[in-house]
Design a protein around this motif. Structure first.
Motif, PDB file in Angstrom:
ATOM      1  N   THR A  60       0.832  -1.203   0.000  1.00 39.98           N
ATOM      2  CA  THR A  60       0.000   0.000   0.000  1.00 39.98           C
ATOM      3  C   THR A  60       0.865   1.251   0.000  1.00 39.98           C
ATOM      4  N   VAL A  61       1.892   1.283   0.818  1.00 37.15           N
ATOM      5  CA  VAL A  61       2.786   2.446   0.846  1.00 37.15           C
ATOM      6  C   VAL A  61       3.514   2.576  -0.486  1.00 37.15           C
ATOM      7  N   GLN A  62       3.943   1.451  -1.054  1.00 36.86           N
ATOM      8  CA  GLN A  62       4.609   1.482  -2.359  1.00 36.86           C
ATOM      9  C   GLN A  62       3.669   2.019  -3.429  1.00 36.86           C
ATOM     10  N   ALA A  63       2.406   1.589  -3.381  1.00 31.27           N
ATOM     11  CA  ALA A  63       1.423   2.055  -4.363  1.00 31.27           C
ATOM     12  C   ALA A  63       1.131   3.538  -4.182  1.00 31.27           C
ATOM     13  N   LEU A  64       1.046   3.995  -2.932  1.00 36.67           N
ATOM     14  CA  LEU A  64       0.838   5.425  -2.676  1.00 36.67           C
ATOM     15  C   LEU A  64       2.000   6.244  -3.225  1.00 36.67           C
ATOM     16  N   ASP A  65       3.221   5.791  -2.958  1.00 39.48           N
ATOM     17  CA  ASP A  65       4.403   6.503  -3.457  1.00 39.48           C
ATOM     18  C   ASP A  65       4.400   6.562  -4.984  1.00 39.48           C
ATOM     19  N   GLY A  87       4.546   7.031 -20.277  1.00 37.95           N
ATOM     20  CA  GLY A  87       5.872   7.539 -19.958  1.00 37.95           C
ATOM     21  C   GLY A  87       6.931   6.462 -19.964  1.00 37.95           C
ATOM     22  N   ALA A  88       6.570   5.252 -20.346  1.00 42.60           N
ATOM     23  CA  ALA A  88       7.523   4.150 -20.359  1.00 42.60           C
ATOM     24  C   ALA A  88       7.008   3.054 -21.278  1.00 42.60           C
ATOM     25  N   ASN A  89       7.929   2.281 -21.845  1.00 36.60           N
ATOM     26  CA  ASN A  89       7.529   1.128 -22.632  1.00 36.60           C
ATOM     27  C   ASN A  89       7.142  -0.023 -21.720  1.00 36.60           C
ATOM     28  N   LEU A  90       7.640  -0.012 -20.494  1.00 40.29           N
ATOM     29  CA  LEU A  90       7.286  -1.021 -19.498  1.00 40.29           C
ATOM     30  C   LEU A  90       6.637  -0.313 -18.317  1.00 40.29           C
ATOM     31  N   PRO A  91       5.309  -0.175 -18.319  1.00 41.88           N
ATOM     32  CA  PRO A  91       4.647   0.515 -17.217  1.00 41.88           C
ATOM     33  C   PRO A  91       4.493  -0.399 -16.001  1.00 41.88           C
ATOM     34  N   LEU A  92       4.914   0.077 -14.861  1.00 34.96           N
ATOM     35  CA  LEU A  92       4.729  -0.654 -13.607  1.00 34.96           C
ATOM     36  C   LEU A  92       4.013   0.252 -12.625  1.00 34.96           C
ATOM     37  N   ASP A  93       3.005  -0.275 -11.964  1.00 37.63           N
ATOM     38  CA  ASP A  93       2.355   0.476 -10.895  1.00 37.63           C
ATOM     39  C   ASP A  93       2.969   0.145  -9.543  1.00 37.63           C
ATOM     40  N   LEU A  94       3.397  -1.117  -9.379  1.00 36.02           N
ATOM     41  CA  LEU A  94       3.940  -1.581  -8.103  1.00 36.02           C
ATOM     42  C   LEU A  94       5.177  -2.439  -8.359  1.00 36.02           C
ATOM     43  N   PRO A  95       6.025  -2.601  -7.356  1.00 39.22           N
ATOM     44  CA  PRO A  95       7.228  -3.430  -7.530  1.00 39.22           C
ATOM     45  C   PRO A  95       6.892  -4.888  -7.849  1.00 39.22           C
ATOM     46  N   GLY A 100       8.272  -7.819  -3.789  1.00 41.70           N
ATOM     47  CA  GLY A 100       7.408  -6.829  -4.423  1.00 41.70           C
ATOM     48  C   GLY A 100       5.942  -7.165  -4.214  1.00 41.70           C
ATOM     49  N   ALA A 101       5.075  -6.249  -4.585  1.00 42.39           N
ATOM     50  CA  ALA A 101       3.636  -6.483  -4.472  1.00 42.39           C
ATOM     51  C   ALA A 101       3.194  -7.555  -5.470  1.00 42.39           C
ATOM     52  N   ASN A 102       3.901  -7.664  -6.599  1.00 42.88           N
ATOM     53  CA  ASN A 102       3.639  -8.682  -7.622  1.00 42.88           C
ATOM     54  C   ASN A 102       2.192  -8.715  -8.075  1.00 42.88           C
ATOM     55  N   ARG A 103       1.692  -7.526  -8.402  1.00 44.78           N
ATOM     56  CA  ARG A 103       0.343  -7.418  -8.953  1.00 44.78           C
ATOM     57  C   ARG A 103       0.332  -8.086 -10.327  1.00 44.78           C
ATOM     58  N   GLU A 104      -0.718  -8.802 -10.643  1.00 47.41           N
ATOM     59  CA  GLU A 104      -0.777  -9.628 -11.856  1.00 47.41           C
ATOM     60  C   GLU A 104      -0.415  -8.861 -13.124  1.00 47.41           C
ATOM     61  N   ALA A 105      -0.993  -7.688 -13.339  1.00 51.41           N
ATOM     62  CA  ALA A 105      -0.719  -6.930 -14.566  1.00 51.41           C
ATOM     63  C   ALA A 105       0.751  -6.515 -14.648  1.00 51.41           C
ATOM     64  N   ASP A 106       1.340  -6.135 -13.520  1.00 49.05           N
ATOM     65  CA  ASP A 106       2.745  -5.740 -13.509  1.00 49.05           C
ATOM     66  C   ASP A 106       3.663  -6.920 -13.802  1.00 49.05           C
TER      67      ASP A 106
END
Length: 198
Positions: A60-65, A87-95, A100-106
């Protein structure tokens, strides 16, 4: 939670539209229901477990940052070769990767990118899944660590949004995308007519 942490959480959530400070008092060091409702709404919007918990190094803190950084840099000039509009060819929302948070889309995006550059098995990169806690996850973290070692980055098998691993991967990704699609996005003459209808 310390008073400063509560006010910091309120400010971060307010900055992102998930909390409104007290009308007459502003931000107060009180962990009240509106703060937890805003926190859960933010977590849900980022695909996180809406549990109202903020661990200092947690997702949550990582996502807020990451969200506050994205908002702060939204008006900044983006790279000319921005294929995905973020702003990037590889967009990441979370680590992603170890710890890392390892969100499925990331995870899917990172696996596909590593596959294009030869750091993830090509047969798996064609149809990446969003999992990391499996044998396939081992391939992913091993490939991420190998990529980091190859380019002199800290080999922690983790990639943070806007961090050095993402920056290097993004830098190398554009030529790989050009090769994969058979054209150079900065050279309009190389773009097939069926795609160049802007």
């Amino acid at each position: 939670m310390r008073d400063g942490d509560i006010v910091g959480a309120q400010r971060a959530l307010a900055d992102l539209g998930h909390y409104r400070p007290w009308p007459d008092l502003g931000f107060q060091p009180v962990a009240e229901r509106r703060l937890f409702q805003g926190l859960k709404a933010f977590q849900k919007s980022k695909g996180l477990e809406p549990d109202g918990v903020m661990d200092p190094a947690g997702p949550t803190v990582q996502a807020l940052d990451a969200a506050r950084h994205a908002k702060a840099t939204a008006g900044a000039k983006r790279p000319a070769r921005d294929l995905l509009g973020r702003g990037a060819n590889l967009p990441l929302d979370l680590p992603v990767g170890e710890g890392g948070a390892n969100r499925e889309a990331d995870v899917k995006a990172a696996k596909a990118a590593l596959g294009l550059l030869g750091y993830y098995p090509p047969e798996k990169a064609r149809r990446p899944d969003g999992r990391t806690g499996t044998a396939d996850g081992h391939d992913f973290e091993f490939g991420l660590g190998a990529f980091q070692r190859r380019f002199g980055l800290e080999a922690d098998r983790r990639m943070d949004p806007f961090g050095p691993t993402q920056a290097k991967l993004d830098e190398l990704l554009q030529p790989a995308l050009d090769r994969a699609f058979g054209f150079d996005i900065e050279n309009p003459a190389s773009i097939p007519a069926r795609l160049n209808r802007c």
